[in-house]
Design an enzyme around this catalytic site. Structure first.
Site, PDB file in Angstrom:
ATOM      1  N   GLY A  12       0.788  -1.233   0.000  1.00  0.00           N
ATOM      2  CA  GLY A  12       0.000   0.000   0.000  1.00  0.00           C
ATOM      3  C   GLY A  12       0.814   1.273   0.000  1.00  0.00           C
ATOM      4  O   GLY A  12       0.334   2.317   0.450  1.00  0.00           O
ATOM      5  N   ASN A  14       1.587   3.039  -2.565  1.00  0.00           N
ATOM      6  CA  ASN A  14       0.854   3.979  -3.428  1.00  0.00           C
ATOM      7  C   ASN A  14      -0.401   4.487  -2.718  1.00  0.00           C
ATOM      8  O   ASN A  14      -0.706   5.682  -2.783  1.00  0.00           O
ATOM      9  CB  ASN A  14       0.467   3.309  -4.755  1.00  0.00           C
ATOM     10  CG  ASN A  14       1.610   3.309  -5.745  1.00  0.00           C
ATOM     11  OD1 ASN A  14       1.936   4.329  -6.328  1.00  0.00           O
ATOM     12  ND2 ASN A  14       2.255   2.160  -5.897  1.00  0.00           N
ATOM     13  N   LEU A  89      -9.021  -9.690 -10.364  1.00  0.00           N
ATOM     14  CA  LEU A  89      -9.758  -9.129 -11.493  1.00  0.00           C
ATOM     15  C   LEU A  89     -11.014  -8.447 -10.940  1.00  0.00           C
ATOM     16  O   LEU A  89     -11.696  -8.990 -10.074  1.00  0.00           O
ATOM     17  CB  LEU A  89     -10.157 -10.276 -12.431  1.00  0.00           C
ATOM     18  CG  LEU A  89     -10.646  -9.877 -13.813  1.00  0.00           C
ATOM     19  CD1 LEU A  89      -9.559  -9.150 -14.594  1.00  0.00           C
ATOM     20  CD2 LEU A  89     -11.097 -11.122 -14.591  1.00  0.00           C
ATOM     21  N   ASN A 104      -6.254   2.134 -12.707  1.00  0.00           N
ATOM     22  CA  ASN A 104      -5.236   1.234 -12.159  1.00  0.00           C
ATOM     23  C   ASN A 104      -3.861   1.768 -12.543  1.00  0.00           C
ATOM     24  O   ASN A 104      -3.730   2.563 -13.480  1.00  0.00           O
ATOM     25  CB  ASN A 104      -5.421  -0.167 -12.754  1.00  0.00           C
ATOM     26  CG  ASN A 104      -4.419  -1.170 -12.210  1.00  0.00           C
ATOM     27  OD1 ASN A 104      -4.100  -1.171 -11.008  1.00  0.00           O
ATOM     28  ND2 ASN A 104      -3.899  -2.020 -13.081  1.00  0.00           N
ATOM     29  N   HIS A 106       0.019   0.247 -13.510  1.00  0.00           N
ATOM     30  CA  HIS A 106       0.794  -0.960 -13.816  1.00  0.00           C
ATOM     31  C   HIS A 106       2.274  -0.562 -13.863  1.00  0.00           C
ATOM     32  O   HIS A 106       2.617   0.455 -14.475  1.00  0.00           O
ATOM     33  CB  HIS A 106       0.348  -1.536 -15.166  1.00  0.00           C
ATOM     34  CG  HIS A 106       1.033  -2.834 -15.469  1.00  0.00           C
ATOM     35  ND1 HIS A 106       0.686  -4.015 -14.843  1.00  0.00           N
ATOM     36  CD2 HIS A 106       2.060  -3.134 -16.295  1.00  0.00           C
ATOM     37  CE1 HIS A 106       1.479  -4.983 -15.284  1.00  0.00           C
ATOM     38  NE2 HIS A 106       2.316  -4.483 -16.163  1.00  0.00           N
ATOM     39  N   ASP A 147      -5.193  -5.142 -17.273  1.00  0.00           N
ATOM     40  CA  ASP A 147      -4.257  -4.198 -17.910  1.00  0.00           C
ATOM     41  C   ASP A 147      -4.636  -3.792 -19.332  1.00  0.00           C
ATOM     42  O   ASP A 147      -3.768  -3.448 -20.133  1.00  0.00           O
ATOM     43  CB  ASP A 147      -2.825  -4.790 -17.941  1.00  0.00           C
ATOM     44  CG  ASP A 147      -2.337  -5.166 -16.551  1.00  0.00           C
ATOM     45  OD1 ASP A 147      -2.749  -4.500 -15.588  1.00  0.00           O
ATOM     46  OD2 ASP A 147      -1.557  -6.116 -16.434  1.00  0.00           O
ATOM     47  N   GLU A 176       5.881   6.039  -9.558  1.00  0.00           N
ATOM     48  CA  GLU A 176       4.453   5.880  -9.230  1.00  0.00           C
ATOM     49  C   GLU A 176       4.032   6.899  -8.174  1.00  0.00           C
ATOM     50  O   GLU A 176       2.998   7.576  -8.320  1.00  0.00           O
ATOM     51  CB  GLU A 176       4.188   4.461  -8.707  1.00  0.00           C
ATOM     52  CG  GLU A 176       4.373   3.401  -9.773  1.00  0.00           C
ATOM     53  CD  GLU A 176       4.070   1.996  -9.284  1.00  0.00           C
ATOM     54  OE1 GLU A 176       3.636   1.188 -10.105  1.00  0.00           O
ATOM     55  OE2 GLU A 176       4.273   1.704  -8.089  1.00  0.00           O
TER      56      GLU A 176
HETATM   57  C1  GRF Z   1       2.818  -1.118  -7.743  1.00  0.00           C
HETATM   58  O1  GRF Z   1       4.075  -1.288  -8.317  1.00  0.00           O
HETATM   59  C2  GRF Z   1       1.748  -1.037  -8.797  1.00  0.00           C
HETATM   60  O2  GRF Z   1       2.205  -0.618 -10.028  1.00  0.00           O
HETATM   61  C3  GRF Z   1       1.282  -2.459  -8.915  1.00  0.00           C
HETATM   62  O3  GRF Z   1       1.395  -3.000  -7.640  1.00  0.00           O
HETATM   63  C4  GRF Z   1       2.402  -2.317  -6.907  1.00  0.00           C
HETATM   64  C5  GRF Z   1       1.815  -1.933  -5.599  1.00  0.00           C
HETATM   65  O4  GRF Z   1       2.778  -1.399  -4.732  1.00  0.00           O
HETATM   66  N1  GRF Z   1      -0.033  -2.522  -9.500  1.00  0.00           N
HETATM   67  P1  GRF Z   1       2.323  -0.776  -3.339  1.00  0.00           P
HETATM   68  O5  GRF Z   1       1.503  -1.827  -2.606  1.00  0.00           O
HETATM   69  O6  GRF Z   1       1.535   0.437  -3.642  1.00  0.00           O
HETATM   70  O7  GRF Z   1       3.598  -0.471  -2.625  1.00  0.00           O
END
Ligand code: GRF
Length: 193
Positions: A12, A14, A89, A104, A106, A147, A176
């Protein structure tokens, strides 16, 4: 003003950046819930720290009774969904209900290195094994296939001599964290206002 729900299955980091961003820019949206299919996801701890309500469901519940999750989202007034490291999904019922309002991220430059089974270090290992000079991030709308929704934003980073899946993952995470919250805010401004 938008009420945002974050779906996260893992660490988490992000999700935390997004909660930080919207607490600093409350006029752009409010994170009202963090949902996870993993009761031990660290993302849930981060939500607690930010005073964001959390909701846990199983993969089976989401697949077989998506209306339960939909009812929860509606009870929180959620009008925008952000997937941030969510491993399942998204069922059709949710995609339809939130069409154009679910995004989302990726950790690669789609359309390469995406699709089922392409997540986490598997992505970065494949990118390095292929001898790519660049990788990056793709923020996209979510549809019923992994994706494959329309792209909203991409940013790239150079792969340098000696990069490993781990070091590349770090570079990608930094990218990110820098872009995802702002891109979300921009999309919300466009589709919800
Ligand atoms: C990220 O690299 C994102 O691109 C992918 O899953 C990862 C999640 O990382 N979908 P975090 O849990 O936010 O650290």
């Amino acid at each position: 003003m938008s009420n945002i729900a974050i779906f996260a299955s893992g660490s988490g980091s992000n999700a935390e950046q997004i909660m930080t961003y919207f607490s600093e820019h409350p006029q752009r949206g409010r994170v009202v819930a963090l949902l996870s299919n993993k009761s031990d996801a660290y993302a849930l701890e981060r939500a607690k720290k930010w005073g964001v309500e959390s909701y846990v469901f199983s993969a089976k519940e989401l697949r077989e009774s998506p209306e339960v999750v939909l009812n929860y989202l509606s009870s929180k007034g959620v009008d925008f969904i952000v997937l941030a490291g969510f491993m399942l999904l998204v069922p059709t019922a949710l995609v339809r209900q939130y069409e154009g309002r679910i995004v989302n991220i990726h950790p690669a430059l789609l359309p390469k290195y995406g699709g089922k089974g392409m997540y986490g270090d598997r992505v970065h290992s494949a990118v390095i094994a292929a001898g790519e000079e660049l990788s990056g991030i793709t923020i996209h709308y979510v549809n019923e296939c992994y994706d494959e929704g329309a792209y909203i934003f991409q940013a790239s980073v150079a792969i340098t001599q000696g990069d490993t899946a781990e070091s590349l993952a770090e570079k990608i995470h930094a990218l990110e964290h820098k872009h995802y919250p702002e891109v979300i805010a921009r999309v919300i401004g466009e589709v919800i206002g």
